[in-house]
Design a protein around this motif. Structure first.
Motif, PDB file in Angstrom:
ATOM      1  N   UNK A  10       0.850  -1.184   0.000  1.00 18.07           N
ATOM      2  CA  UNK A  10       0.000   0.000   0.000  1.00 18.07           C
ATOM      3  C   UNK A  10       0.892   1.243   0.000  1.00 18.07           C
ATOM      4  N   UNK A  11       0.461   2.263  -0.681  1.00 21.43           N
ATOM      5  CA  UNK A  11       1.250   3.490  -0.791  1.00 21.43           C
ATOM      6  C   UNK A  11       0.912   4.422   0.378  1.00 21.43           C
ATOM      7  N   UNK A  12       1.770   4.402   1.392  1.00 17.75           N
ATOM      8  CA  UNK A  12       1.540   5.208   2.588  1.00 17.75           C
ATOM      9  C   UNK A  12       1.546   6.695   2.251  1.00 17.75           C
ATOM     10  N   UNK A  13       2.242   7.068   1.177  1.00 17.57           N
ATOM     11  CA  UNK A  13       2.316   8.488   0.814  1.00 17.57           C
ATOM     12  C   UNK A  13       0.955   9.041   0.386  1.00 17.57           C
ATOM     13  N   UNK A  14      -0.010   8.154   0.093  1.00 25.32           N
ATOM     14  CA  UNK A  14      -1.353   8.604  -0.269  1.00 25.32           C
ATOM     15  C   UNK A  14      -2.122   9.156   0.935  1.00 25.32           C
ATOM     16  N   UNK A  15      -1.666   8.828   2.117  1.00 25.64           N
ATOM     17  CA  UNK A  15      -2.416   9.165   3.325  1.00 25.64           C
ATOM     18  C   UNK A  15      -2.137  10.585   3.778  1.00 25.64           C
ATOM     19  N   UNK A  48       5.372  11.821  20.857  1.00 22.95           N
ATOM     20  CA  UNK A  48       5.078  11.897  19.438  1.00 22.95           C
ATOM     21  C   UNK A  48       3.650  11.388  19.212  1.00 22.95           C
ATOM     22  N   UNK A  49       3.027  11.801  18.098  1.00 18.75           N
ATOM     23  CA  UNK A  49       1.715  11.252  17.777  1.00 18.75           C
ATOM     24  C   UNK A  49       1.559  11.122  16.273  1.00 18.75           C
ATOM     25  N   UNK A  50       0.547  10.354  15.897  1.00 23.85           N
ATOM     26  CA  UNK A  50       0.227  10.089  14.500  1.00 23.85           C
ATOM     27  C   UNK A  50      -1.288  10.139  14.370  1.00 23.85           C
ATOM     28  N   UNK A  51      -1.786  10.910  13.407  1.00 25.90           N
ATOM     29  CA  UNK A  51      -3.229  11.019  13.188  1.00 25.90           C
ATOM     30  C   UNK A  51      -3.518  10.928  11.698  1.00 25.90           C
ATOM     31  N   UNK A  52      -4.314   9.928  11.323  1.00 24.09           N
ATOM     32  CA  UNK A  52      -4.710   9.727   9.926  1.00 24.09           C
ATOM     33  C   UNK A  52      -6.238   9.672   9.896  1.00 24.09           C
ATOM     34  N   UNK A  53      -6.890  10.823   9.711  1.00 27.29           N
ATOM     35  CA  UNK A  53      -8.358  10.851   9.761  1.00 27.29           C
ATOM     36  C   UNK A  53      -9.030  10.041   8.650  1.00 27.29           C
ATOM     37  N   UNK A  54      -8.355   9.900   7.504  1.00 26.71           N
ATOM     38  CA  UNK A  54      -8.877   9.079   6.402  1.00 26.71           C
ATOM     39  C   UNK A  54      -7.817   8.059   6.038  1.00 26.71           C
ATOM     40  N   UNK A  55      -8.024   6.818   6.484  1.00 21.25           N
ATOM     41  CA  UNK A  55      -7.065   5.747   6.238  1.00 21.25           C
ATOM     42  C   UNK A  55      -7.457   5.044   4.931  1.00 21.25           C
ATOM     43  N   UNK A  56      -7.091   5.639   3.819  1.00 19.74           N
ATOM     44  CA  UNK A  56      -7.415   5.197   2.460  1.00 19.74           C
ATOM     45  C   UNK A  56      -8.890   5.400   2.111  1.00 19.74           C
ATOM     46  N   UNK A  57      -9.803   5.087   3.016  1.00 20.18           N
ATOM     47  CA  UNK A  57     -11.229   5.304   2.769  1.00 20.18           C
ATOM     48  C   UNK A  57     -11.806   6.086   3.943  1.00 20.18           C
ATOM     49  N   UNK A  58     -12.919   6.787   3.705  1.00 20.33           N
ATOM     50  CA  UNK A  58     -13.471   7.675   4.728  1.00 20.33           C
ATOM     51  C   UNK A  58     -13.967   6.935   5.963  1.00 20.33           C
ATOM     52  N   UNK A  59     -14.322   5.679   5.821  1.00 13.85           N
ATOM     53  CA  UNK A  59     -14.859   4.928   6.965  1.00 13.85           C
ATOM     54  C   UNK A  59     -13.773   4.394   7.886  1.00 13.85           C
ATOM     55  N   UNK A  60     -12.515   4.587   7.524  1.00 14.47           N
ATOM     56  CA  UNK A  60     -11.405   4.105   8.349  1.00 14.47           C
ATOM     57  C   UNK A  60     -10.540   5.265   8.806  1.00 14.47           C
ATOM     58  N   UNK A  61     -10.050   5.162  10.033  1.00 17.47           N
ATOM     59  CA  UNK A  61      -9.107   6.140  10.579  1.00 17.47           C
ATOM     60  C   UNK A  61      -8.122   5.407  11.482  1.00 17.47           C
ATOM     61  N   UNK A  62      -6.938   5.993  11.624  1.00 11.38           N
ATOM     62  CA  UNK A  62      -5.916   5.404  12.489  1.00 11.38           C
ATOM     63  C   UNK A  62      -5.171   6.521  13.200  1.00 11.38           C
TER      64      UNK A  62
END
Length: 326
Positions: A10-15, A48-62
């Motif tokens: 998976x292309x993490x740079x898309x996030x 440190x923290x990491x926030x990905x409100x849209x994890x490839x699709x809108x229904x997923x977050x990490x």
């Protein structure tokens, strides 16, 4: 969205990844996210923290919070690498493909199983990579806690090691009712102490009678003029020279189904929880959200104000997930 190739990474740079204080509330699929990190009253910032409100699709977050010990090396390494390890799992690719094809087989039970495997793999593989880096750089005790959340539709999965914590708050009328989603990993807890002692480590009570894991080589290294470290939690990323003595990176993972009453999840380092209890923190967050202010900034400002009263000098990092309309 097209199908994800099971044989390709998976292309993490898309996030869209946030690793510093969010400039504003981020709204995705009717859910709102924000985060604030502050050096607090410490001379250096190890959170440190990491926030990905849209994890490839809108229904997923990490997202996740990582609190470093013995410098920021471990927490920085984890925040830069854990997402790639999560995306490398077959289970995440399977979930995305099932989700995007609206496959009826992807229910909460199936999703929970896949997320559990993926998050455990991400924690363990991130730790293994960190240990290799620490070996190369002679970072014998650099370590970090970790508490992370994966959200898919109404399924919340929380994985954690150490003493950074997460809570969820329900609104019952005007009453804010929080519940812990995590239990700290401390060396004196019976199941933790058993593992430590079986691996040749021991329990030490230090710094105001707090429990620490001590390596079996502690006194030998002291006698040799070294400065061996002890940790106030029994699970962590890193801690290379305590791993053989029972320090674990295997996370506790739990699943929760979000209901309409569930309004807010707070994920934070112990710099917050050592000062504010979850009810106060959640009340501050909900009031700020209703009044158009930053919930996490209000929480951090209050905690820093109260730190001297509580005898705490620490960094603070807070992520807020607003799950439903207030």
């Amino acid at each position: 969205m097209s199908e994800f190739d099971a044989n390709a990474p998976l292309d993490v740079s898309e996030l869209g990844v946030y690793k510093s204080t969010t400039p504003e509330l981020i709204v995705v699929n009717r859910r709102a996210f924000e985060a604030t990190t502050s050096i607090g009253l410490r001379p250096t910032q190890e959170d440190r923290f990491l926030l990905i409100p849209k994890f490839f699709v809108e229904e997923m977050a990490f997202c996740g919070v990582f609190d470093g010990t013995v410098g920021h090396d471990a927490s920085e390494f984890i925040v830069q690498n854990i997402c790639a390890h999560l995306c490398a799992t077959d289970e995440i690719k399977d979930m995305l493909n099932l989700h995007n094809s609206n496959d009826s087989r992807l229910n909460n039970e199936v999703a929970a199983g896949k997320i559990r495997i993926a998050m455990r793999s991400a924690f363990l593989n991130s730790d293994a990579a960190l240990i290799r880096m620490c070996s190369e750089k002679n970072l014998h005790y650099a370590s970090s806690t970790g508490v992370s959340a994966f959200l898919w539709k109404n399924l919340l999965t929380v994985a954690h090691i150490g003493d950074s914590k997460a809570c969820i708050a329900k609104l019952k009328g005007d009453d804010v009712c929080p519940e812990w989603l995590t239990v700290d990993h401390k060396p004196h807890m019976p199941h933790e102490l058993q593992r430590i002692e079986q691996n040749g480590g021991s329990l030490a009570w230090l710094h105001g009678n707090k429990p620490y894991i001590r390596g079996g080589d502690f006194f030998r290294r002291q006698a040799n003029g070294e400065h061996p470290k002890q940790l106030n939690y029994s699970r962590a990323f890193g801690g290379k020279d305590l791993k053989m003595f029972g320090l674990s990176s295997d996370p506790d993972i739990n699943h929760f189904e979000i209901t309409p009453e569930d309004k807010l999840v707070l994920i934070a380092s112990d710099g917050l929880w050592d000062v504010l209890n979850p009810k106060v923190a959640c009340e501050i967050a909900i009031a700020a959200r209703r009044e158009g202010r930053s919930a996490t900034q209000d929480i951090v400002q209050r905690a820093i104000h109260d730190m001297p009263i509580c005898g705490v000098r620490d960094n603070i990092t807070v992520i807020a997930l607003f799950l439903n309309d207030l």
